[in-house]
Design a protein around this motif. Sequence first.
Motif, mmCIF file in Angstrom:
data_model
loop_
_atom_site.group_PDB
_atom_site.id
_atom_site.type_symbol
_atom_site.label_atom_id
_atom_site.label_comp_id
_atom_site.label_asym_id
_atom_site.label_seq_id
_atom_site.Cartn_x
_atom_site.Cartn_y
_atom_site.Cartn_z
ATOM 1 N N TYR A 15 -36.722 -27.200 -25.410
ATOM 2 C CA TYR A 15 -35.309 -27.180 -25.020
ATOM 3 C C TYR A 15 -34.790 -28.608 -25.076
ATOM 4 O O TYR A 15 -35.334 -29.497 -24.420
ATOM 5 N N ASN A 16 -33.774 -28.837 -25.875
ATOM 6 C CA ASN A 16 -33.180 -30.179 -26.048
ATOM 7 C C ASN A 16 -34.241 -31.233 -26.341
ATOM 8 O O ASN A 16 -34.223 -32.331 -25.791
ATOM 9 N N GLY A 17 -35.198 -30.908 -27.191
ATOM 10 C CA GLY A 17 -36.223 -31.852 -27.609
ATOM 11 C C GLY A 17 -37.400 -31.983 -26.653
ATOM 12 O O GLY A 17 -38.392 -32.626 -26.987
ATOM 13 N N LEU A 18 -37.324 -31.391 -25.470
ATOM 14 C CA LEU A 18 -38.434 -31.435 -24.517
ATOM 15 C C LEU A 18 -39.325 -30.213 -24.712
ATOM 16 O O LEU A 18 -38.829 -29.091 -24.849
ATOM 17 N N LYS A 19 -40.636 -30.446 -24.701
ATOM 18 C CA LYS A 19 -41.601 -29.351 -24.860
ATOM 19 C C LYS A 19 -42.287 -29.086 -23.530
ATOM 20 O O LYS A 19 -42.721 -30.016 -22.855
ATOM 21 N N LYS A 20 -42.394 -27.801 -23.197
ATOM 22 C CA LYS A 20 -43.121 -27.402 -21.987
ATOM 23 C C LYS A 20 -44.172 -26.373 -22.381
ATOM 24 O O LYS A 20 -43.890 -25.435 -23.134
ATOM 25 N N PRO A 21 -45.405 -26.553 -21.867
ATOM 26 C CA PRO A 21 -46.472 -25.595 -22.177
ATOM 27 C C PRO A 21 -46.421 -24.375 -21.250
ATOM 28 O O PRO A 21 -46.044 -24.482 -20.081
ATOM 29 N N PHE A 22 -46.832 -23.243 -21.782
ATOM 30 C CA PHE A 22 -46.912 -21.997 -21.021
ATOM 31 C C PHE A 22 -48.195 -21.269 -21.397
ATOM 32 O O PHE A 22 -48.675 -21.388 -22.527
#
Length: 137
Positions: free
Chosen positions: A64-71
Motif C-alpha cells: 500500500y503506497n509503496g509499503l510492504k507488509k507480510p501476512f
Amino acid sequence: MMTENTGSDPVEAVEHLHRAEHDLELALEKGREAAREVGEAEDELKKAIHELAHAKQFPLKVIYNGLKKPFEVRPEETVKQLLNQAIGAFGSIPNPHMLSLYNKDGEELPDGETLKQAGVKPHDELLLRPSAVKGGA
C-alpha cells in the motif's frame, strides 16, 4: 482310527520341540514387526489429522503506497478477510471501505472468493488500492 504312539522316540520329540520353538520365535518377531508398523501408521494418521485441522498457512505481502507488509494466510480464507487484515495493518487509511486487493496483473480480487479461488499463491505480492467497483467510478 488313530493310534496313540506311547513309545515315541526321544530324539524326534526333542527335534519337534526345537522346530516348535523356532516357529514360535519367528511368529513373535512378526508380531513385534506388525506392532511397530501399526505404531508408525498411527503416527502418520495423527500427523495427517493435525495437518487437516491446521491447514497450511503461507506467506504473502500486501503493498500500500509503496509499503510492504507480510501476512500469513490460509487458502480457505476469503479475500475480504485478508483485505480487512491489511487495512488494519496499514493503520489510518482514508476511505478504507473503498479499497480492494489486486494481483500482480492488476486484476481486482473478488471479496467473496477464497484466496485459493482467487489464484493467490505463496509469496505473492498483492496491491491494496481503491476499487473502481466499490467507488462507483
